[in-house]
Design an enzyme around this catalytic site. Structure first.
Site, PDB file in Angstrom:
ATOM      1  N   GLU A 265       0.845  -1.202   0.000  1.00  0.00           N
ATOM      2  CA  GLU A 265       0.000   0.000   0.000  1.00  0.00           C
ATOM      3  C   GLU A 265       0.874   1.242   0.000  1.00  0.00           C
ATOM      4  O   GLU A 265       1.844   1.317   0.744  1.00  0.00           O
ATOM      5  CB  GLU A 265      -0.900   0.084   1.240  1.00  0.00           C
ATOM      6  CG  GLU A 265      -2.025  -0.887   1.334  1.00  0.00           C
ATOM      7  CD  GLU A 265      -2.888  -0.621   2.569  1.00  0.00           C
ATOM      8  OE1 GLU A 265      -2.866   0.521   3.082  1.00  0.00           O
ATOM      9  OE2 GLU A 265      -3.572  -1.551   3.013  1.00  0.00           O
ATOM     10  N   LYS A 322     -15.422   4.592   4.918  1.00  0.00           N
ATOM     11  CA  LYS A 322     -14.264   4.538   5.817  1.00  0.00           C
ATOM     12  C   LYS A 322     -14.412   5.587   6.919  1.00  0.00           C
ATOM     13  O   LYS A 322     -14.909   6.686   6.689  1.00  0.00           O
ATOM     14  CB  LYS A 322     -12.975   4.761   5.033  1.00  0.00           C
ATOM     15  CG  LYS A 322     -12.729   3.696   3.960  1.00  0.00           C
ATOM     16  CD  LYS A 322     -11.277   3.573   3.603  1.00  0.00           C
ATOM     17  CE  LYS A 322     -10.517   2.870   4.690  1.00  0.00           C
ATOM     18  NZ  LYS A 322      -9.112   2.603   4.331  1.00  0.00           N
TER      19      LYS A 322
END
Length: 354
Positions: A265, A322
């Site tokens: 990531e 999120k």
């Protein structure tokens, strides 16, 4: 921490878009789905193919997504979630059942190449660290029993906070309390299975925390005077390289220089809260675009010029579900309607006009 994306270089073989870069450097993308407004998996796969993206990292094993990826030629990383580490660690039968249901039934039509066991386990508030390596070993044993261990690797993404020291890069070292219980056993497993260490790195957060001393140009791979590491004498021109070399130094300190790194990531948000300085579409485009150009042209770092890094961008979409600061919902390369948040090249061909 965040989800990511696989992109690569133009090369065609038997009509499958096999993108090969710098002798083994690749770009991929994290496909997170914590949102209620995302397009169907079939549309997403078509989007990936239209952009030349041939590697994708998932955060689960959703059947609709895995079936949609079938026959696409896109290489896939799937995830065994943290909450299942206990069961995978304690029972080989669970690992065998999980593998059959979530991998074997799709492979090879869906090109699953990696199983990420857990995600940033060391910062998991549910304290699953002790189950990580046993779970990885059982998943690998399940692969062996299905004759898939030569085709599918097992790893686990760690956050940069697994390092006790990361600046300057030459002082890179793992947190002392993690070394004997989990780091060394995990690295030994990765070495024995010819796998790699997955690392999540976010120069954005380093910049936000130190914007008074770190220049934005240094964070975004733009021209800058650079900074010399007093420990190794190497000069760094961006945070990304410095963070990756801190991980390499940590591996070297434990004599695991031969273990490769995959950046599972990394990304930059296009929007953030008032204190999240630097979060903007322009800066996100600069970070991701310059990173892609770096990886697809050489891929190395000052300490390891020939590292041939594979990097997964975070993330494919803005995810409205999120929680946390505003930036968490704005790491996407695309809006849910599949329009680009900003322009980023994903292939060598696309880089020419960037």
């Amino acid at each position: 921490m965040h989800p990511l994306l696989t992109l690569s270089i133009l090369f065609s073989y038997l009509s499958l878009p096999l993108l090969i870069v710098a002798d083994g450097s690749y770009i991929g993308v994290n496909y997170g789905r914590i949102a209620n407004n995302l397009p169907s998996a079939v549309k997403v796969v078509n989007l990936l193919k239209s952009q030349g993206i041939d590697r994708v990292k998932l955060y689960d094993t959703d059947p609709a997504v895995l079936w949609a990826l079938s026959g696409s030629g896109i290489k896939v990383t799937v995830n065994l979630p943290n909450e299942k580490l206990f069961f995978a660690a304690k029972k080989l039968s669970f690992a065998l059942s999980w593998l059959h249901k979530n991998v074997v039934v799709y492979y090879p039509h869906t090109l699953i190449e990696t199983i990420a066991v857990g995600n940033e386990v060391f910062v998991d508030p549910h304290n699953t660290t002790n189950y990580l390596v046993p779970a990885m070993k059982n998943i690998h044993k399940a692969l062996v029993k299905n004759n898939l261990h030569n085709f599918i690797k097992v790893s686990s993404p760690i956050a940069l906070t697994a390092l006790g020291s990361s600046y300057p890069s030459s002082t890179g070292s793992f947190r002392p309390e993690l070394i004997e219980p989990v780091i060394k056993p995990m690295l030994s497993f990765l070495r024995e299975t010819a796998s790699f260490l997955m690392v999540n790195v976010y120069p954005f957060f380093a910049y936000v925390s130190n914007a008074d001393v770190i220049s934005l140009d240094y964070a975004l791979f733009r021209e800058n005077p650079g900074s010399v590491d007093p420990g190794n004498g190497l000069k760094y021109f961006n945070i990304f390289d410095a963070q990756i070399d801190a991980v390499f130094a940590a591996l070297s300190a434990l004599k695991y220089d031969d273990v490769r790194i995959v950046v599972s990531e990394t990304g930059w948000p296009s929007e953030g809260d008032s204190y999240e300085v630097g979060a903007s579409p322009q800066n996100a485009a600069a970070y991701n675009g310059n990173l892609v150009k770096k990886i697809l042209s050489n891929g190395g770092t000052p300490l390891r010029p020939n590292a041939n890094l594979t990097v997964y961008l975070f993330a494919l979409f803005n995810e409205n579900g999120k929680v946390g600061p505003t930036s968490e919902r704005h790491f996407g390369l695309f809006y849910p309607d599949m329009k680009k948040v900003y322009d980023v090249p994903f292939t060598v061909a696309a880089m020419k006009g960037y």
